[in-house]
Design an enzyme around this catalytic site. Structure first.
Site, PDB file in Angstrom:
ATOM      1  N   GLU A  43       3.240  -6.618   6.883  1.00  0.00           N
ATOM      2  CA  GLU A  43       2.684  -5.492   7.643  1.00  0.00           C
ATOM      3  C   GLU A  43       3.082  -5.497   9.113  1.00  0.00           C
ATOM      4  O   GLU A  43       3.172  -4.434   9.748  1.00  0.00           O
ATOM      5  CB  GLU A  43       1.154  -5.487   7.532  1.00  0.00           C
ATOM      6  CG  GLU A  43       0.618  -5.022   6.189  1.00  0.00           C
ATOM      7  CD  GLU A  43       0.496  -6.152   5.172  1.00  0.00           C
ATOM      8  OE1 GLU A  43      -0.152  -5.942   4.141  1.00  0.00           O
ATOM      9  OE2 GLU A  43       1.054  -7.249   5.412  1.00  0.00           O
ATOM     10  N   GLU A  81      -2.498  -9.084  -1.284  1.00  0.00           N
ATOM     11  CA  GLU A  81      -3.941  -9.096  -1.030  1.00  0.00           C
ATOM     12  C   GLU A  81      -4.720  -8.859  -2.325  1.00  0.00           C
ATOM     13  O   GLU A  81      -5.778  -9.464  -2.544  1.00  0.00           O
ATOM     14  CB  GLU A  81      -4.296  -8.043   0.031  1.00  0.00           C
ATOM     15  CG  GLU A  81      -3.804  -8.446   1.416  1.00  0.00           C
ATOM     16  CD  GLU A  81      -4.057  -7.393   2.474  1.00  0.00           C
ATOM     17  OE1 GLU A  81      -4.647  -7.724   3.511  1.00  0.00           O
ATOM     18  OE2 GLU A  81      -3.670  -6.233   2.260  1.00  0.00           O
ATOM     19  N   ALA A 102       0.845  -1.188   0.000  1.00  0.00           N
ATOM     20  CA  ALA A 102       0.000   0.000   0.000  1.00  0.00           C
ATOM     21  C   ALA A 102       0.885   1.245   0.000  1.00  0.00           C
ATOM     22  O   ALA A 102       2.106   1.162   0.122  1.00  0.00           O
ATOM     23  CB  ALA A 102      -0.906  -0.013   1.226  1.00  0.00           C
ATOM     24  N   GLY A 130      -0.413  -5.162   0.476  1.00  0.00           N
ATOM     25  CA  GLY A 130      -1.591  -4.946  -0.362  1.00  0.00           C
ATOM     26  C   GLY A 130      -1.450  -5.556  -1.741  1.00  0.00           C
ATOM     27  O   GLY A 130      -2.448  -5.910  -2.376  1.00  0.00           O
TER      28      GLY A 130
END
Length: 690
Positions: A125, A105, A63, A102
């Site tokens: 993370e 994901e 992210a 991300g």
């Protein structure tokens, strides 16, 4: 579509390419056009399958961390993944480089994942003090099983494409031409027909979970967390994936994410993330760099051998020099044993061991260093010895070779001034064991050339080190502050604290071990030699050393160690020695609490950091944090001493330093002017640190 997202129809297979250099982070300006593209392709009858790929050197590597703590702009990642799962036609993520956070994901939202053979996949993370917030803790267990997902998420360590394929995370691995293979893979899957099951609906592996085994694994991982909240939350989120319906597990994941992302620990870990990157930056980024093809290391002892291994591990040929053939063979033998241990642990293959050993060339002749581009001496910590070595180096080293000293304390300007090429001299302060410890203090001497400095900063990255550039002073940043931290250790003992009480105050704070445990581990004789060289004394530690009590290696130090034991037990003889020394000085022992211990050890640590900033020994407060977290074990969840000072309250630190200065009259407690300003302004940024 946009400059960040493009779509090409490859005969019925839509290739969606994300292009957001340098790491294709999922910023809002990527998410918005990506969502629009996927919605359009979902409803486009001419498209039979969709491939999501990335331009540049990597798949989506996470992210956009700069968006953390700000209002979320829609669509967020969760919305994109949820929309992906409504697409009936097959979707394929084509992964090269890294699919992290991300990025993974996003890939988990696709029906299939294919990868380049060199790709790495992970959910790191936890290293930022958070957990995957886009469904990773809920979807990953459905592909690889709960225990495998637990290990991946709690460690945050990426896995390679081959392992990911074996685990079920990746459906196919290709050696080259990833995009061509991915498009063909998608076309063939579409030709065979569906239905295509989203990851969210794959529950077979969850049903096979042994919860007792899972909880045992989670408990073991929790022990290693050392007070960090994120690993515990990660384990809970993965457990929720097994025990709760999917939507409830996703909601629970989100709640845990929101709680963590606003915590002091996550703020601290994100601070360190940026601080490490900032520390490696130098003014004048276009400064040319010297080439380094071969490295020389002088000294094959513990430190020199470790430094040589660090370079060999990074792919550099190394010439290892010793004063005698016997010493050289001992050093090379130790290196061989260290690699053998790695093979036995499974962290290194036999082939890799052979390749690394092949990088070494042993020698007892300084002339064999003539072809080296970087030469590092790791000899005894004595100025006369260092100057003698540099004199020999000056006679054989080629023009432009960088000459480095691994000194922990000595004046590098004096060393550099002893030869006619001071522009080529700098300090490379490795931490022991040098092949393991991440920190490298790069010491810029007064006349160090900018291109020499830029070269070693780049080199540090190539051998996997976290580099921090510092200036010349006794002990540089880390050891100078360490001296301030330990200045009251003996006073605390004489006034009534025990070694165990002081060490417990440190471990309760979050340190991996306390100062006396660390001293015993490193060897008390090391500090003893350094004190004698400087004309300093430490009444308790010196007496222990005079008695031959050097710590773990002799079975006795501040603690007693049973044969082979790493953990020490309190020693009545040491406690009696402390009481006797206190009585000799007329000191009446009193009860000393953990709060006082922290005030008299860690507050001077911060204060010395402020002085270092005032003197421009360090360029930034965050550089000091990087040094202390990576080299000395300062708790990650507190972000380093300078960041922690902001959390704990600089005004309180100043007030307590003033108190102890009045009580003792010791300079170590006299607040630095910059620390006083920080207490007033909340910032370390001043003209003195610019």
């Amino acid at each position: 579509m946009s400059s960040s997202v493009s779509v090409v129809n490859e005969n019925g297979v839509a290739l969606v390419t994300i292009d957001n250099p340098p790491v294709n982070a999922l910023s809002f300006h990527v998410r918005e056009p990506l969502m629009q593209a996927l919605v359009a392709l979902r409803d486009d009858a001419s498209v039979a399958a969709i491939v999501i790929a990335c331009a540049g050197r990597t798949f989506v590597a996470g992210a956009d961390i700069t968006e953390f703590g700000k209002p979320v702009q829609q669509p967020d990642l969760r919305a994109i993944v949820a929309m992906l799962e409504t697409i009936a036609k097959p979707t394929v993520a084509a992964i090269h480089g890294t699919a992290l956070g991300g990025g993974l994901e996003l890939a988990l939202g696709c029906h299939f994942r294919v990868a380049d053979a060199g790709a790495k996949l992970g959910l790191p993370e936890v290293k930022l003090g958070i957990l995957p917030g886009g469904g990773g803790t809920v979807r990953l267990p459905r592909l690889v099983g709960a225990v495998k997902a637990l290990k991946m998420i709690v460690s945050g360590t990426p896995i390679g494409a081959t392992e990911a394929h074996a685990a079920g995370l990746v459906d196919a691995v290709f050696e080259r031409d990833l995009i061509t293979h991915a498009v063909n893979f998608a076309r063939e899957i579409a030709r065979k027909g569906g239905p295509f099951t989203p990851v969210r609906d794959r529950n077979d592996l969850l049903g096979e979970t042994d919860l007792a085994a899972f909880d045992a694994e989670a408990a073991d991982l929790a022990k290693k967390a050392r007070g960090l909240e994120a690993p515990i939350a990660c384990a809970q989120a993965v457990r929720n994936a097994v025990t709760l319906p999917l939507d409830e597990a996703l909601a629970a994941e989100r709640a845990l994410f929101v709680k963590l992302v606003t915590s002091d620990q996550s703020r601290a870990q994100r601070h360190l993330f940026f601080a490490e990157r900032e520390a490696a930056k130098l003014p004048g980024k276009d400064t040319p760099k010297r080439g380094i093809a071969r490295v020389g290391v002088i000294g094959a002892g513990t430190m020199g051998g470790g430094i040589a291994m660090a370079f060999a591990n990074g792919g550099f040929p190394v010439t290892l020099l010793e004063t005698s053939e016997a010493a050289l063979q001992r050093g090379l033998g130790t290196i061989d044993k260290n690699y053998t241990v790695s093979v036995l642990r499974g962290s290194l293959s036999e082939d890799a061991k052979r390749q690394r050993l092949a990088q070494f060339k042993g020698s007892t002749d300084y002339a064999d260093l003539a072809d080296c581009d970087l030469i590092i001496e790791a000899v005894f910590e004595d100025m006369a010895v260092k100057k003698e070595v540099f004199g020999k180096l000056d006679a054989v080293a080629k023009p432009g070779a960088i000459l480095a000293t691994n000194t922990s304390y000595l004046d590098i300007n004096e060393i550099a001034g002893s030869i006619p090429r001071p522009q080529d001299v700098l300090g490379l302060h490795f931490f022991s064991p040098a092949n393991v410890m991440k920190l490298l203090e790069i010491v810029r001497a007064e006349k160090t050339a900018p291109d020499a400095l830029a070269t070693v900063v780049d080199m540090a990255r190539r051998i996997g080190k976290v580099a921090v550039v510092v200036g010349v002073c006794h002990g540089f940043v880390g050891n100078r502050m360490l001296a301030a931290r330990g200045s009251e250790s003996e006073a605390l003992l004489l006034e009534g604290a025990t070694p165990g009480q002081i060490d417990k105050a440190f471990t309760d704070f979050g340190w991996p071990m306390g100062p006396f445990q660390m001293g015993d581990l490193a060897g008390l004789d090391i500090g003893w030699r350094n004190r004698k060289a400087r004309g300093l004394t430490a009444v308790i530690a010196d007496t222990l050393c005079e008695q031959g009590r050097f710590g773990q290696k002799t079975g006795r130090g501040f603690y007693l160690y049973e044969a082979g034991a790493r953990a020490g037990v309190p020693d009545p003889e040491v406690e009696a020695l402390i009481r006797d020394k206190a009585a000799e000085r007329g000191i009446e022992p009193r009860a000393i609490g953990a709060e006082e211990i922290i005030e008299r050890t860690l507050y001077p640590l911060v204060n010395e950091g402020a002085k270092i900033l005032e003197e421009k020994i360090a360029a930034r407060a965050s550089d000091i944090d990087v040094v202390w977290v990576n080299g000395y074990g300062f708790p990650i969840g507190k972000g380093g001493p300078m960041f922690w000072a902001g959390l704990d309250g600089a005004a309180r630190i100043v007030e307590r330093l003033d108190h102890w200065h009045q009580q003792t009259g010791k300079d170590v407690f006299k607040p630095a002017p910059l620390l006083r300003r920080m207490a007033e302004t909340g910032s370390w940024e001043t003209d003195a640190t610019a």
